[in-house]
Design a protein around this motif. Structure first.
Motif, PDB file in Angstrom:
ATOM      1  N   CYS A   1      11.274 -14.280  -3.953  1.00 26.52           N
ATOM      2  CA  CYS A   1      12.004 -13.678  -2.831  1.00 26.52           C
ATOM      3  C   CYS A   1      11.762 -12.175  -2.862  1.00 26.52           C
ATOM      4  O   CYS A   1      12.237 -11.481  -3.762  1.00 26.52           O
ATOM      5  CB  CYS A   1      13.493 -13.998  -2.968  1.00 26.52           C
ATOM      6  SG  CYS A   1      14.554 -13.293  -1.695  1.00 26.52           S
ATOM      7  N   ILE A   2      11.010 -11.658  -1.878  1.00 24.97           N
ATOM      8  CA  ILE A   2      10.622 -10.245  -1.840  1.00 24.97           C
ATOM      9  C   ILE A   2      11.499  -9.508  -0.831  1.00 24.97           C
ATOM     10  O   ILE A   2      11.537  -9.872   0.351  1.00 24.97           O
ATOM     11  CB  ILE A   2       9.145 -10.078  -1.460  1.00 24.97           C
ATOM     12  CG1 ILE A   2       8.259 -10.933  -2.372  1.00 24.97           C
ATOM     13  CG2 ILE A   2       8.743  -8.616  -1.514  1.00 24.97           C
ATOM     14  CD1 ILE A   2       6.792 -10.907  -2.006  1.00 24.97           C
TER      15      ILE A   2
ATOM     16  N   ALA B   1       0.827  -1.189   0.000  1.00 22.67           N
ATOM     17  CA  ALA B   1       0.000   0.000   0.000  1.00 22.67           C
ATOM     18  C   ALA B   1       0.867   1.246   0.000  1.00 22.67           C
ATOM     19  O   ALA B   1       0.391   2.340  -0.239  1.00 22.67           O
ATOM     20  CB  ALA B   1      -0.912   0.009   1.223  1.00 22.67           C
ATOM     21  N   LEU B   2       2.144   1.080   0.298  1.00 27.53           N
ATOM     22  CA  LEU B   2       3.051   2.218   0.398  1.00 27.53           C
ATOM     23  C   LEU B   2       4.012   2.305  -0.761  1.00 27.53           C
ATOM     24  O   LEU B   2       4.620   3.346  -0.990  1.00 27.53           O
ATOM     25  CB  LEU B   2       3.853   2.118   1.707  1.00 27.53           C
ATOM     26  CG  LEU B   2       3.009   2.003   2.986  1.00 27.53           C
ATOM     27  CD1 LEU B   2       3.920   1.803   4.170  1.00 27.53           C
ATOM     28  CD2 LEU B   2       2.158   3.243   3.171  1.00 27.53           C
ATOM     29  N   ALA B   3       4.232   1.236  -1.479  1.00 32.21           N
ATOM     30  CA  ALA B   3       5.232   1.256  -2.555  1.00 32.21           C
ATOM     31  C   ALA B   3       4.860   0.268  -3.625  1.00 32.21           C
ATOM     32  O   ALA B   3       4.077  -0.649  -3.417  1.00 32.21           O
ATOM     33  CB  ALA B   3       6.608   0.928  -1.987  1.00 32.21           C
ATOM     34  N   VAL B   4       5.469   0.453  -4.800  1.00 33.25           N
ATOM     35  CA  VAL B   4       5.172  -0.415  -5.920  1.00 33.25           C
ATOM     36  C   VAL B   4       6.026  -1.654  -5.878  1.00 33.25           C
ATOM     37  O   VAL B   4       7.101  -1.654  -5.308  1.00 33.25           O
ATOM     38  CB  VAL B   4       5.412   0.359  -7.224  1.00 33.25           C
ATOM     39  CG1 VAL B   4       6.834   0.323  -7.648  1.00 33.25           C
ATOM     40  CG2 VAL B   4       4.516  -0.133  -8.308  1.00 33.25           C
ATOM     41  N   PHE B   5       5.564  -2.712  -6.480  1.00 32.93           N
ATOM     42  CA  PHE B   5       6.271  -3.976  -6.430  1.00 32.93           C
ATOM     43  C   PHE B   5       6.960  -4.253  -7.740  1.00 32.93           C
ATOM     44  O   PHE B   5       6.449  -3.952  -8.796  1.00 32.93           O
ATOM     45  CB  PHE B   5       5.292  -5.125  -6.191  1.00 32.93           C
ATOM     46  CG  PHE B   5       4.680  -5.094  -4.860  1.00 32.93           C
ATOM     47  CD1 PHE B   5       3.541  -5.833  -4.614  1.00 32.93           C
ATOM     48  CD2 PHE B   5       5.220  -4.340  -3.855  1.00 32.93           C
ATOM     49  CE1 PHE B   5       2.972  -5.820  -3.371  1.00 32.93           C
ATOM     50  CE2 PHE B   5       4.653  -4.320  -2.621  1.00 32.93           C
ATOM     51  CZ  PHE B   5       3.520  -5.062  -2.375  1.00 32.93           C
ATOM     52  N   VAL B   6       8.073  -4.915  -7.651  1.00 36.13           N
ATOM     53  CA  VAL B   6       8.740  -5.410  -8.853  1.00 36.13           C
ATOM     54  C   VAL B   6       8.983  -6.894  -8.691  1.00 36.13           C
ATOM     55  O   VAL B   6       9.686  -7.301  -7.799  1.00 36.13           O
ATOM     56  CB  VAL B   6      10.079  -4.698  -9.094  1.00 36.13           C
ATOM     57  CG1 VAL B   6      10.777  -5.268 -10.314  1.00 36.13           C
ATOM     58  CG2 VAL B   6       9.844  -3.209  -9.285  1.00 36.13           C
ATOM     59  N   LEU B   7       8.369  -7.720  -9.519  1.00 36.33           N
ATOM     60  CA  LEU B   7       8.588  -9.167  -9.548  1.00 36.33           C
ATOM     61  C   LEU B   7       9.622  -9.457 -10.608  1.00 36.33           C
ATOM     62  O   LEU B   7       9.536  -8.914 -11.688  1.00 36.33           O
ATOM     63  CB  LEU B   7       7.308  -9.917  -9.942  1.00 36.33           C
ATOM     64  CG  LEU B   7       6.171  -9.971  -8.954  1.00 36.33           C
ATOM     65  CD1 LEU B   7       5.006 -10.657  -9.625  1.00 36.33           C
ATOM     66  CD2 LEU B   7       6.568 -10.705  -7.718  1.00 36.33           C
ATOM     67  N   THR B   8      10.556 -10.316 -10.306  1.00 36.44           N
ATOM     68  CA  THR B   8      11.562 -10.656 -11.304  1.00 36.44           C
ATOM     69  C   THR B   8      11.725 -12.139 -11.425  1.00 36.44           C
ATOM     70  O   THR B   8      12.110 -12.783 -10.484  1.00 36.44           O
ATOM     71  CB  THR B   8      12.918 -10.049 -10.935  1.00 36.44           C
ATOM     72  OG1 THR B   8      12.744  -8.664 -10.795  1.00 36.44           O
ATOM     73  CG2 THR B   8      13.941 -10.324 -11.997  1.00 36.44           C
ATOM     74  N   ILE B   9      11.404 -12.684 -12.575  1.00 34.81           N
ATOM     75  CA  ILE B   9      11.644 -14.097 -12.804  1.00 34.81           C
ATOM     76  C   ILE B   9      12.981 -14.257 -13.482  1.00 34.81           C
ATOM     77  O   ILE B   9      13.285 -13.544 -14.411  1.00 34.81           O
ATOM     78  CB  ILE B   9      10.548 -14.749 -13.651  1.00 34.81           C
ATOM     79  CG1 ILE B   9      10.899 -16.205 -13.842  1.00 34.81           C
ATOM     80  CG2 ILE B   9      10.371 -14.073 -14.980  1.00 34.81           C
ATOM     81  CD1 ILE B   9       9.803 -17.005 -14.489  1.00 34.81           C
TER      82      ILE B   9
ATOM     83  N   PHE C   1      12.031 -10.111  -6.220  1.00 33.14           N
ATOM     84  CA  PHE C   1      10.988  -9.077  -6.203  1.00 33.14           C
ATOM     85  C   PHE C   1      11.502  -7.990  -5.269  1.00 33.14           C
ATOM     86  O   PHE C   1      11.439  -8.124  -4.054  1.00 33.14           O
ATOM     87  CB  PHE C   1       9.733  -9.751  -5.674  1.00 33.14           C
ATOM     88  CG  PHE C   1       8.490  -8.940  -5.510  1.00 33.14           C
ATOM     89  CD1 PHE C   1       8.490  -7.645  -5.075  1.00 33.14           C
ATOM     90  CD2 PHE C   1       7.274  -9.545  -5.766  1.00 33.14           C
ATOM     91  CE1 PHE C   1       7.312  -6.949  -4.893  1.00 33.14           C
ATOM     92  CE2 PHE C   1       6.087  -8.868  -5.584  1.00 33.14           C
ATOM     93  CZ  PHE C   1       6.096  -7.569  -5.158  1.00 33.14           C
ATOM     94  N   ASP C   2      12.086  -6.929  -5.831  1.00 32.80           N
ATOM     95  CA  ASP C   2      12.670  -5.870  -5.014  1.00 32.80           C
ATOM     96  C   ASP C   2      11.737  -4.674  -4.922  1.00 32.80           C
ATOM     97  O   ASP C   2      11.330  -4.110  -5.942  1.00 32.80           O
ATOM     98  CB  ASP C   2      14.006  -5.410  -5.603  1.00 32.80           C
ATOM     99  CG  ASP C   2      15.114  -6.417  -5.402  1.00 32.80           C
ATOM    100  OD1 ASP C   2      15.016  -7.210  -4.448  1.00 32.80           O
ATOM    101  OD2 ASP C   2      16.071  -6.422  -6.190  1.00 32.80           O
ATOM    102  N   ASP C   3      11.384  -4.307  -3.717  1.00 32.22           N
ATOM    103  CA  ASP C   3      10.608  -3.093  -3.452  1.00 32.22           C
ATOM    104  C   ASP C   3      11.562  -2.116  -2.776  1.00 32.22           C
ATOM    105  O   ASP C   3      11.455  -1.826  -1.595  1.00 32.22           O
ATOM    106  CB  ASP C   3       9.414  -3.431  -2.568  1.00 32.22           C
ATOM    107  CG  ASP C   3       8.550  -2.218  -2.275  1.00 32.22           C
ATOM    108  OD1 ASP C   3       8.756  -1.172  -2.928  1.00 32.22           O
ATOM    109  OD2 ASP C   3       7.688  -2.302  -1.388  1.00 32.22           O
ATOM    110  N   ILE C   4      12.535  -1.635  -3.550  1.00 32.44           N
ATOM    111  CA  ILE C   4      13.629  -0.826  -3.021  1.00 32.44           C
ATOM    112  C   ILE C   4      13.816   0.374  -3.939  1.00 32.44           C
ATOM    113  O   ILE C   4      14.051   0.202  -5.137  1.00 32.44           O
ATOM    114  CB  ILE C   4      14.927  -1.657  -2.950  1.00 32.44           C
ATOM    115  CG1 ILE C   4      14.728  -2.868  -2.020  1.00 32.44           C
ATOM    116  CG2 ILE C   4      16.090  -0.803  -2.458  1.00 32.44           C
ATOM    117  CD1 ILE C   4      15.896  -3.846  -2.007  1.00 32.44           C
ATOM    118  N   PRO C   5      13.715   1.602  -3.433  1.00 37.94           N
ATOM    119  CA  PRO C   5      13.803   2.772  -4.304  1.00 37.94           C
ATOM    120  C   PRO C   5      15.225   3.039  -4.768  1.00 37.94           C
ATOM    121  O   PRO C   5      16.193   2.613  -4.150  1.00 37.94           O
ATOM    122  CB  PRO C   5      13.296   3.908  -3.415  1.00 37.94           C
ATOM    123  CG  PRO C   5      13.673   3.481  -2.033  1.00 37.94           C
ATOM    124  CD  PRO C   5      13.515   1.988  -2.018  1.00 37.94           C
TER     125      PRO C   5
END
Length: 462
Positions: free
Chosen positions: A314-315, A6-14, A347-351
């Motif tokens: 792995c998030i 709810a606070l940040a966007v997600f990035v999924l990486t296969i 899956f990195d949620d890191i700015p």
């Protein structure tokens, strides 16, 4: 599991060496004996050994525009489709998913949490026939007045998360009853409606638990559920069966996200389950990364998923005071220890410094590991010095061969010497604070250290 999205966007990486195909196809139902492929028409490629002279760009994972957040939305869909395999959206993000698919992106994943219902209003005191407040959520409003579709405390009041609590801010969330036929029926109807307008390939189901965990309920809702407390010794089996029905109710295969250590293999091999998402996998919102026994447990969870041919996601998160570079490196190095070319996902949620969430290190491709964890036990990769090590015979950075490379992680609270490796690696990966989209690149520093500090990681090349 944490509701940080709810606070940040997600990035999924296969992580699979593959080329983008035009347009996705609907995921098939999966049987426990079949590979968890994302589309029947998608060829599953094993990593070549050695790889061919020309290696395609390593296409990892996903862009994610989360509803209400303005992260990555200014990046052209064509760029994201050329660099990432998945997009994950909320239920109002169909237009973004459609743009990504139209640009040649592979798969669109829809986020859902069918058991923790947002936008509910007080009162919550439903004991003695009191009328509860309504829920405005598209799913929750279907069974708002069906009281058996909700969980309650010992006094008969609905369980709910209050604003200002440990999770989402500014809205009430009521806890639906997974054992209620009304809830699974509403979820089935809701997902059926949503897939008619956008080519969703799969759903994420958040807040999954493979057993009834009273301590979790106390933490998140301040009380346990009288409905499951009354079941005594059978509470866990009833809960597990209810969660399985919820997953089966989705009209597309699902990624489960939650607390699933108990009965994990059973859960993952269910026909409609395609993968397991592990939040705070290697890094989290605290200054220190995930370490010690919890790091070992998380890595083993990833290995358990790939062992049954399901995606292991792995998030990784970051503390607000950080620029995210350390977390990106520690998370990537940890993930490479468990990496399977067909099923591993990061899956990195890191700015980044430009506020986009795309990462140049996602252009690194690794092939032909010299060692792989055995018996779903990450500790089999622990060297005699205490450092966890995995080496790869062939590595590339955006199609350019760099020779062998190695990933090293020290999840302990004390430093360890770097063990003797198969090669004398001379360079260590350095990460840019810029995003991949803004021109961030992979660079290498000379003279990697002889000692790996506590709770740190390195990726090395010749």
């Amino acid at each position: 599991m944490h509701d940080y999205r709810a606070l940040a966007v997600f990035v999924l990486t296969i992580a699979a060496c593959s080329r983008i195909e035009q347009g996705p196809s609907v995921l098939p139902d999966l049987q426990s004996s079949e590979p968890a492929t994302l589309a029947a028409s998608t060829q599953v490629l094993a990593a070549p050994s050695p790889p061919p002279a020309t290696v395609p760009l390593h296409i990892h994972g996903a862009m994610t525009w989360y509803q209400g957040e303005n992260i990555n939305r200014d990046i052209p869909a064509s760029w994201m489709a050329a660099h990432y395999d998945f997009t994950e959206q909320g239920d109002a993000g169909g237009q973004f998913a459609s743009a990504y698919i139209a640009a040649g992106g592979k798969y669109a994943i829809l986020y859902s949490d069918p058991e923790i219902i947002p936008h509910c209003s007080s009162p919550f005191a439903t004991a003695k026939g009191a009328l509860p407040g309504l829920c405005a959520d598209l799913l929750g409003k279907v069974f708002t007045r069906t009281e058996s579709a909700w969980l309650h405390d010992a006094a008969g009041n609905r369980l709910h998360v209050l604003p200002g609590g440990p999770y989402l801010q500014g809205q009430f969330l009521d806890r639906a009853n997974p054992n209620s036929p009304a809830v699974s029926a509403a979820y089935h109807s809701w997902t059926t409606t949503l897939v008619s307008g956008t080519r969703w390939n799969a759903f994420e189901i958040d807040d999954v638990q493979s057993s009834y965990i009273p301590s979790y309920f106390q933490f998140k809702f301040g009380a346990t559920s009288k409905e499951f407390d009354s079941l005594g010794a059978s509470a866990n089996s009833v809960w597990f069966a209810a969660q399985m029905r919820m997953a089966a109710a989705a009209t597309r295969p699902v990624f489960i996200n939650g607390i699933t250590s108990a009965s994990q293999s059973q859960f993952l091999t269910a026909p409609n389950v395609i993968g397991h998402m592990v939040e705070s996998c290697a890094t989290t919102i605290t200054p220190s990364p995930v370490a010690g026994a919890q790091w070992v447990a998380n890595m083993n969870t990833l290995l358990a998923a790939t062992a049954v041919k399901r995606y292991a996601i792995c998030i990784n998160y970051f503390p607000p005071q950080s620029n995210g570079v350390f977390q990106r490196l520690y998370g990537l190095a940890s993930w490479y220890l468990t990496y399977d070319p067909l099923y591993s996902v990061i899956f990195d949620d890191i700015p980044t410094s430009d506020h986009h969430e795309t990462y140049p290190e996602h252009g690194i491709t690794v092939f032909s590991p010299l060692t792989t964890a055995s018996a779903q036990n990450i500790s089999t990769l622990r060297s005699n010095t205490g450092v966890y090590v995995r080496e790869f015979a062939y590595c590339y950075v955006q199609k350019v061969a760099i020779g062998p490379c190695a990933t090293l992680v020290n999840p302990d609270s004390v430093s360890h010497a770097v063990p003797t490796l198969s090669h004398r690696y001379a360079h260590s990966l350095q990460l840019s604070t810029l995003s991949w989209y803004a021109g961030g690149t992979v660079s290498w520093a000379a003279s990697p250290p002889a000692t790996l500090a506590a709770m740190s990681a390195r990726i090395l090349k010749l």
